[in-house]
Scaffold this active site. Structure first.
Site, PDB file in Angstrom:
ATOM      1  N   GLU A 126     -42.383  40.208 -43.492  1.00  0.00           N
ATOM      2  CA  GLU A 126     -41.894  40.486 -42.475  1.00  0.00           C
ATOM      3  C   GLU A 126     -42.209  40.988 -41.191  1.00  0.00           C
ATOM      4  O   GLU A 126     -42.104  42.263 -42.113  1.00  0.00           O
ATOM      5  CB  GLU A 126     -40.352  40.018 -42.526  1.00  0.00           C
ATOM      6  CG  GLU A 126     -39.885  39.902 -40.957  1.00  0.00           C
ATOM      7  CD  GLU A 126     -39.072  39.520 -40.298  1.00  0.00           C
ATOM      8  OE1 GLU A 126     -38.261  39.209 -38.786  1.00  0.00           O
ATOM      9  OE2 GLU A 126     -37.965  39.865 -41.517  1.00  0.00           O
ATOM     10  N   LYS A 174     -40.199  32.088 -35.582  1.00  0.00           N
ATOM     11  CA  LYS A 174     -38.772  32.636 -36.094  1.00  0.00           C
ATOM     12  C   LYS A 174     -37.567  32.252 -34.911  1.00  0.00           C
ATOM     13  O   LYS A 174     -37.546  32.438 -34.045  1.00  0.00           O
ATOM     14  CB  LYS A 174     -38.282  34.355 -36.070  1.00  0.00           C
ATOM     15  CG  LYS A 174     -37.253  34.718 -36.877  1.00  0.00           C
ATOM     16  CD  LYS A 174     -37.757  35.880 -37.612  1.00  0.00           C
ATOM     17  CE  LYS A 174     -35.804  36.487 -37.992  1.00  0.00           C
ATOM     18  NZ  LYS A 174     -35.593  37.339 -38.284  1.00  0.00           N
ATOM     19  N   CYS A 197     -37.732  35.252 -42.887  1.00  0.00           N
ATOM     20  CA  CYS A 197     -36.321  36.144 -42.722  1.00  0.00           C
ATOM     21  C   CYS A 197     -34.766  35.703 -42.612  1.00  0.00           C
ATOM     22  O   CYS A 197     -34.520  34.716 -43.343  1.00  0.00           O
ATOM     23  CB  CYS A 197     -36.434  37.451 -42.241  1.00  0.00           C
ATOM     24  SG  CYS A 197     -35.360  38.742 -42.526  1.00  0.00           S
TER      25      CYS A 197
END
Length: 320
Positions: free
Chosen positions: A48, A121, A158
């Site tokens: 990331e 995300k 994540c």
């Protein structure tokens, strides 16, 4: 029939740069892509926000200058390398979508160099040391896998890895492999047993996603200590514990891993140093595993409507 895919996860420590120039970090990623391709890998997963420090430890307006458009400079460089090597590369960028509008975005460069997909995300944390809501607008592209030369990739990022709904929706859309670029680590002040519990939980929940969906999964995490106010010094991965003792920040715990559709570990990286993790997965095994563990068949979709609610508030009892 086996469908073997060899992939590489690039677990890096930050290359220090007082100007936050992405050049040194991106150069290291590209060098690792070349080594992965030379080892026979057809898919490379980067961590990331691999171009620079994990800047979300503090809320600093100047850090918005690190963002770039997608497509943009990094996707062009990664695309050129993907085409040259004939590999698929999954990267992770700070996207500038428009003035004052930014995302934490995964990008997929196909083996012909095309930017064939993006994922913004969806779950954005806001915790001590992880002030991402200040920087990132929640994603609006949904949970859509990306078709590539090596298969249909379910790319998440994540914090998404803690939510079973994200993995399940990717699986229901036909993803053949779940991929998580990641930046997660310890507060150096936490006790050792608490740190171990956090790491165990992180690996366990993701292996659970693999099992529940009958899919292989790969998570590529950062490694090394990064101070809150700036980046880490060169070699901080090796000296992370000593650096952490002297300054507030995050000690990224590495431990990148690949597991199969029954949660079996196929490759596992170290906690305290860089690594290029290589693994072979059989994309054909998902079909076999789902035949003996038919979780998708037995889902009670007629009874799950309340999953779209924030909480199931109990209704007061009615009159007698």
């Amino acid at each position: 029939m086996p469908q073997i895919l060899k992939l590489a996860l690039i677990q890096h420590a930050l290359r220090a740069d007082p100007d936050f120039d992405p050049g040194r970090n991106l150069d290291a990623c590209i060098d690792a892509c070349r080594r992965a391709a030379a080892s026979g890998c057809r898919l490379v997963l980067l961590q990331e926000l691999h171009n620079g420090p994990y800047f979300c430890q503090q809320e600093t307006v100047e850090r918005f200058d690190l963002a770039e458009p997608v497509p943009g400079p990094t996707t062009r460089r990664l695309g050129a390398v993907a085409a040259e090597l004939g590999i698929v590369i999954v990267g992770s960028l700070f996207e500038r979508r428009g003035p004052g509008l930014y995302h934490n975005t995964a990008v997929v460069l196909d083996a012909d160099g095309r930017l064939c997909g993006t994922y913004r995300k969806m779950h954005i944390p806001d915790d001590p040391g992880f002030y991402e809501k200040f920087y990132f607008t929640p994603g609006d592209l949904g949970f859509e896998p990306v078709d590539t030369a090596v298969g249909r990739l379910g790319v998440l990022v994540c914090w998404d890895q803690w939510f079973p709904e994200a993995a399940r929706l990717m699986a229901l859309a036909g993803a053949e492999l779940l991929l998580y670029p990641t930046a997660i680590g310890w507060d150096p002040q936490d006790a050792a047993d608490e740190q171990q519990r956090q790491l165990d939980a992180w690996m366990t929940v993701q292996r659970g996603h693999a099992i529940a969906n009958g899919l292989p999964l790969a998570a590529c995490n950062r490694v090394g200590f990064e101070a809150a106010a700036a980046g880490a010094s060169e070699g901080a991965a090796a000296a992370g514990a000593e650096a952490a003792a002297a300054s507030d920040g995050i000690l990224f715990w590495g431990n990148s891993f690949v597991c199969g559709p029954q949660g079996e570990l196929l490759a596992h990286g170290p906690s305290d140093q860089e690594a290029m993790l290589l693994a072979e997965i059989d994309l054909g095994r998902s079909e076999q595993v789902r035949r003996i563990w038919p979780f998708l068949r037995d889902r009670r979709i007629d009874a799950y409507a309340d999953l779209s609610r924030r909480w199931r508030d109990r209704q007061p009892p009615g009159p007698d």
